[in-house]
Design a protein around this motif. Structure first.
Motif, PDB file in Angstrom:
ATOM      1  N   GLY A  14       0.801  -1.220   0.000  1.00  0.00           N
ATOM      2  CA  GLY A  14       0.000   0.000   0.000  1.00  0.00           C
ATOM      3  C   GLY A  14       0.832   1.267   0.000  1.00  0.00           C
ATOM      4  O   GLY A  14       0.305   2.375  -0.117  1.00  0.00           O
ATOM      5  N   TYR A  15       2.151   1.088   0.139  1.00  0.00           N
ATOM      6  CA  TYR A  15       3.052   2.249   0.197  1.00  0.00           C
ATOM      7  C   TYR A  15       4.229   2.029  -0.737  1.00  0.00           C
ATOM      8  O   TYR A  15       4.851   0.960  -0.712  1.00  0.00           O
ATOM      9  CB  TYR A  15       3.584   2.456   1.620  1.00  0.00           C
ATOM     10  CG  TYR A  15       2.513   2.465   2.673  1.00  0.00           C
ATOM     11  CD1 TYR A  15       1.724   3.604   2.873  1.00  0.00           C
ATOM     12  CD2 TYR A  15       2.277   1.341   3.459  1.00  0.00           C
ATOM     13  CE1 TYR A  15       0.729   3.607   3.848  1.00  0.00           C
ATOM     14  CE2 TYR A  15       1.290   1.341   4.425  1.00  0.00           C
ATOM     15  CZ  TYR A  15       0.511   2.469   4.618  1.00  0.00           C
ATOM     16  OH  TYR A  15      -0.472   2.473   5.577  1.00  0.00           O
ATOM     17  N   LYS A  43       3.711   9.284 -11.415  1.00  0.00           N
ATOM     18  CA  LYS A  43       2.861   8.563 -12.369  1.00  0.00           C
ATOM     19  C   LYS A  43       2.239   7.325 -11.738  1.00  0.00           C
ATOM     20  O   LYS A  43       1.089   6.988 -12.020  1.00  0.00           O
ATOM     21  CB  LYS A  43       3.682   8.178 -13.597  1.00  0.00           C
ATOM     22  CG  LYS A  43       3.928   9.374 -14.519  1.00  0.00           C
ATOM     23  CD  LYS A  43       4.813   8.995 -15.693  1.00  0.00           C
ATOM     24  CE  LYS A  43       5.078  10.203 -16.581  1.00  0.00           C
ATOM     25  NZ  LYS A  43       6.356  10.055 -17.302  1.00  0.00           N
ATOM     26  N   VAL A  44       3.029   6.655 -10.886  1.00  0.00           N
ATOM     27  CA  VAL A  44       2.487   5.454 -10.236  1.00  0.00           C
ATOM     28  C   VAL A  44       1.315   5.845  -9.332  1.00  0.00           C
ATOM     29  O   VAL A  44       0.293   5.147  -9.273  1.00  0.00           O
ATOM     30  CB  VAL A  44       3.583   4.711  -9.438  1.00  0.00           C
ATOM     31  CG1 VAL A  44       2.984   3.587  -8.596  1.00  0.00           C
ATOM     32  CG2 VAL A  44       4.637   4.153 -10.391  1.00  0.00           C
ATOM     33  N   ASN A  85      -0.080   4.758  -1.748  1.00  0.00           N
ATOM     34  CA  ASN A  85       0.550   6.014  -1.314  1.00  0.00           C
ATOM     35  C   ASN A  85       1.975   6.054  -1.862  1.00  0.00           C
ATOM     36  O   ASN A  85       2.815   5.243  -1.461  1.00  0.00           O
ATOM     37  CB  ASN A  85       0.603   6.088   0.211  1.00  0.00           C
ATOM     38  CG  ASN A  85      -0.782   6.218   0.818  1.00  0.00           C
ATOM     39  OD1 ASN A  85      -1.625   5.342   0.644  1.00  0.00           O
ATOM     40  ND2 ASN A  85      -1.020   7.321   1.504  1.00  0.00           N
ATOM     41  N   CYS A  86       2.214   6.985  -2.741  1.00  0.00           N
ATOM     42  CA  CYS A  86       3.525   7.056  -3.414  1.00  0.00           C
ATOM     43  C   CYS A  86       4.325   8.222  -2.867  1.00  0.00           C
ATOM     44  O   CYS A  86       3.914   9.376  -2.984  1.00  0.00           O
ATOM     45  CB  CYS A  86       3.334   7.210  -4.911  1.00  0.00           C
ATOM     46  SG  CYS A  86       2.560   5.766  -5.652  1.00  0.00           S
ATOM     47  N   GLY A 145      -1.429   9.348   5.459  1.00  0.00           N
ATOM     48  CA  GLY A 145      -2.342   9.278   4.313  1.00  0.00           C
ATOM     49  C   GLY A 145      -1.929  10.106   3.116  1.00  0.00           C
ATOM     50  O   GLY A 145      -2.671  10.243   2.147  1.00  0.00           O
ATOM     51  N   LYS A 146      -0.729  10.661   3.190  1.00  0.00           N
ATOM     52  CA  LYS A 146      -0.291  11.502   2.073  1.00  0.00           C
ATOM     53  C   LYS A 146       0.212  10.677   0.906  1.00  0.00           C
ATOM     54  O   LYS A 146       0.726   9.564   1.085  1.00  0.00           O
ATOM     55  CB  LYS A 146       0.796  12.465   2.541  1.00  0.00           C
ATOM     56  CG  LYS A 146       0.245  13.428   3.575  1.00  0.00           C
ATOM     57  CD  LYS A 146       1.264  14.396   4.118  1.00  0.00           C
ATOM     58  CE  LYS A 146       0.576  15.203   5.231  1.00  0.00           C
ATOM     59  NZ  LYS A 146       1.348  16.353   5.672  1.00  0.00           N
ATOM     60  N   THR A 147       0.100  11.228  -0.283  1.00  0.00           N
ATOM     61  CA  THR A 147       0.627  10.557  -1.471  1.00  0.00           C
ATOM     62  C   THR A 147       1.084  11.599  -2.470  1.00  0.00           C
ATOM     63  O   THR A 147       0.697  12.767  -2.387  1.00  0.00           O
ATOM     64  CB  THR A 147      -0.410   9.603  -2.095  1.00  0.00           C
ATOM     65  OG1 THR A 147       0.219   8.860  -3.158  1.00  0.00           O
ATOM     66  CG2 THR A 147      -1.597  10.374  -2.663  1.00  0.00           C
TER      67      THR A 147
END
Lengths: 420, 420
Positions: free
Chosen positions: B106-107, B122-123, B135-136, B328-330
């Motif tokens: 998930g990360y 992009k991911v 979450n990238c 929760g940031k991405t």
């Protein structure tokens, strides 16, 4: 007058620890002020004596002298200047003695390699003949580690440590990139005649497959086909290949690889640099992506990663030279005698300059593996103790705090100029 | 399932401190085992995700992870592999998401430079579009110091320190020999597009006459006549001349002084060997004896002389990336915000990947002196804090104790091969 002055000069290529020897000389002389009034240092080595351009070290505070112990380069200036035979060049020797006599110099400390030991020896002979005998002491210094009798030479241990550390570090870099990028890394190291420095790179690895995978020694004639075969094997087996090449690597006919010459993008011949010759050979024959480094002066000035053993020994030979001189000895050099490998123990002894001058100690064949590409366990036993211990300089704002001398000149006493 | 796994990959050229960022990621994830079950590391970077070749970091003991903080290179393997645009290369992005989904990832933590920030961005977009939002997080890493928004990039401070220290040391060597030997020393440093690394050499000196006397920046068009005139001035005034040249130094028409003609995986021209070009120019026109060094990979792997500030920041951006992800940031990257110069204070903030991807921060003109050959006070204010502090690795038998991972693979869950 019983109190004499001393003359100290640095000679030839400098090292990370030659100033530690200067520190040993000056601090020991200061402890014996009843016998040595002052140490005059040659500005730019022996040229400073010939031109009567000497530095009054009594004008340097104790903290400056102490800081020489952690300062690389030659604080008083060194010189590549060889006095020729006495018969050929009697005027220079006589000038030296004239300067020594004019400044009441009774001790001559010459800090250098083979050539310098020859000079110190000749000065001791001619000074007697001229009726002004000077105690002439050699102090060993050379990154090339090629002086005879002494187990090793101050200056070498720190280069060895720098090269071993750098090889280990660069190898980790290449290994991590090899899948998609650089597969072959070539590092060029010093040592035109003897492979001591190249051999030190071998300490970087200990397990099969560890870098460096190939060392090219001056002692082993370079064979292109065997070399390329080994590179290919390494890349196929380990994914990458780290090569350490001595600047003195040569073909069986004695021709240096570096003389082969490469051309830059504009077609101009490129001077020097055996690393690009080797790297291009790999690219042309095997097509691997490569990088190369040329450590050059970085390796012999890297006081920031000096060997603690080397620093101690450099200081010790300076100190011993003064003690020998005060004991009335002349035409000798302090040498390092290895007492044991594990634990490493050493002591200072003495050897006659006549047995050291102009002789080179080559890397023994038994230190090189049978295939000629790596070092043996015997080499490790010899080399390992010499890089032991870290002796970090003090830092200020992220940079090493190295010292500069004031360099107050000694007043001239001769009315004659001398052109070198 | 609320507990997710994380995927971490190293990208592009490695540094002396990229593993410190890995250490920051993994240690922080371990402190949050209630939210992050495991960190899977890509073997050879993003290629490890595409080929489902991942390393189970839970199988690495805490002491190994801690030792990453002082180990140079990329412990998990890095890759020069750029994912192209989504439309051109949808299959690769979809494959990534398939692998992430199969392993409950998930990360996504991507530790690299401009190109990698573009990929991470992009991911994050495509993962949402494919209904498996990940979450990238970007983690900055580049010796080139060319990422925007962040005050500086982890990896740069240690190269800067290595180059400044080496310049100071080599300069002492050359100065001491210049009377009778080498008068001009050229050191080639990295920095294809931007002169940040070359600028760092300027920290080696502070007084007029101190080395380096000439820095050749990629930003300043090279003018042969002006350069040679300055070399001559230096040798006549100071007795020697130390030149630091960026591999990216070029003429006004954009042509590199040393164009190798080969290209890397990204199609960038691969440079190397500008030092001999410059050195030969000096010899041909002025006749001075010269030496040159090419630091190459030694500069970016020299963990033995890493900047303590750099190590701390590399760790901090790894740690912050995990904290951001857990919040929760991405599609963001931790950036370093400079709070003050003296005393140097910094904190971590965040910046959107979209603003960082594919942008280069060039060395500002106001950091380069008017004559184009040295750095300004403004540059010193910026650079000085980044090389502050020493952070020595532990040593054993004279060599740094660097760590290797066990690298236990994560069992594959997909039945499909993927060819990169």
């Amino acid at each position: 007058m019983s109190r004499k002055n001393a003359f100290y000069a640095q000679s030839g290529g400098v090292t990370a620890v030659i100033n530690a020897s200067a520190c040993g000389v000056i601090e020991t002389a200061r402890e014996n002020r009843d016998k040595i009034a002052n140490v005059y240092a040659g500005r730019n080595g022996i040229i400073g004596a010939l031109t009567e351009d000497m530095i009054d070290t009594n004008r340097e505070p104790a903290r400056t002298i102490a800081a020489l112990r952690h300062t690389p380069g030659g604080a008083f200036g060194s010189a590549r200047y060889k006095l020729k035979g006495i018969e050929e060049n009697r005027a220079e020797y006589e000038r030296l003695i004239d300067v020594f006599r004019a400044h009441n110099i009774g001790y001559f400390f010459y800090n250098g390699g083979n050539d310098s030991m020859d000079t110190a020896h000749k000065v001791s002979l001619i000074s007697k003949r001229m009726g002004y005998p000077v105690n002439c002491l050699g102090i060993p210094k050379t990154v090339d580690n090629d002086l005879p009798i002494t187990d090793n030479c101050p200056g070498f241990g720190s280069v060895a440590k720098y090269i071993a550390v750098s090889t280990r570090e660069a190898a980790l870099d290449v290994l991590s990139m090899a899948k998609t990028s650089t597969k072959v890394f070539v590092m060029e190291v010093m040592g035109r005649h003897a492979g001591w420095i190249a051999a030190a790179a071998g300490l970087a690895g200990s397990e099969p497959g560890d870098a460096p995978h190939i060392i090219l020694f001056p002692e082993i004639p370079f064979e292109r086909a065997a070399f390329l075969k080994r590179v290919k094997q390494c890349v196929e087996q380990y994914g990458y290949c780290v090569i350490v090449v001595s600047e003195g690597a040569r073909y069986a006919d004695g021709k240096f690889l570096a003389e082969a010459g490469t051309r830059d993008a504009f077609g101009h011949a490129q001077l020097g640099g055996v690393a690009p010759v080797v790297a291009n050979m790999v690219r042309d024959e095997l097509g691997y992506k490569f990088h190369y480094a040329i450590a050059d002066y970085l390796q012999r000035s890297a006081r920031h990663i000096a060997s603690a053993v080397d620093v101690d020994q450099a200081y010790a030979v300076g100190k011993a030279a003064v003690k020998f001189a005060l004991a009335g000895k002349t035409a000798v050099m302090p040498v390092i005698k290895r007492v044991s490998d594990k634990p490493y123990r050493w002591r200072i002894e003495e050897a006659p300059l006549a047995k050291i001058a102009n002789k080179e100690k080559m890397l023994p064949r038994r230190y090189i593996s049978r295939d000629g590409f790596s070092i043996t366990e015997a080499a490790r036993r010899y080399l390992q103790p010499l890089i032991k211990g870290e002796n970090y300089p003090p830092y200020l704002n992220g940079l090493p705090k190295y010292v500069s001398i004031k360099g107050v000149p000694v007043a001239k006493r001769l009315n004659t100029d001398f052109v070198v």
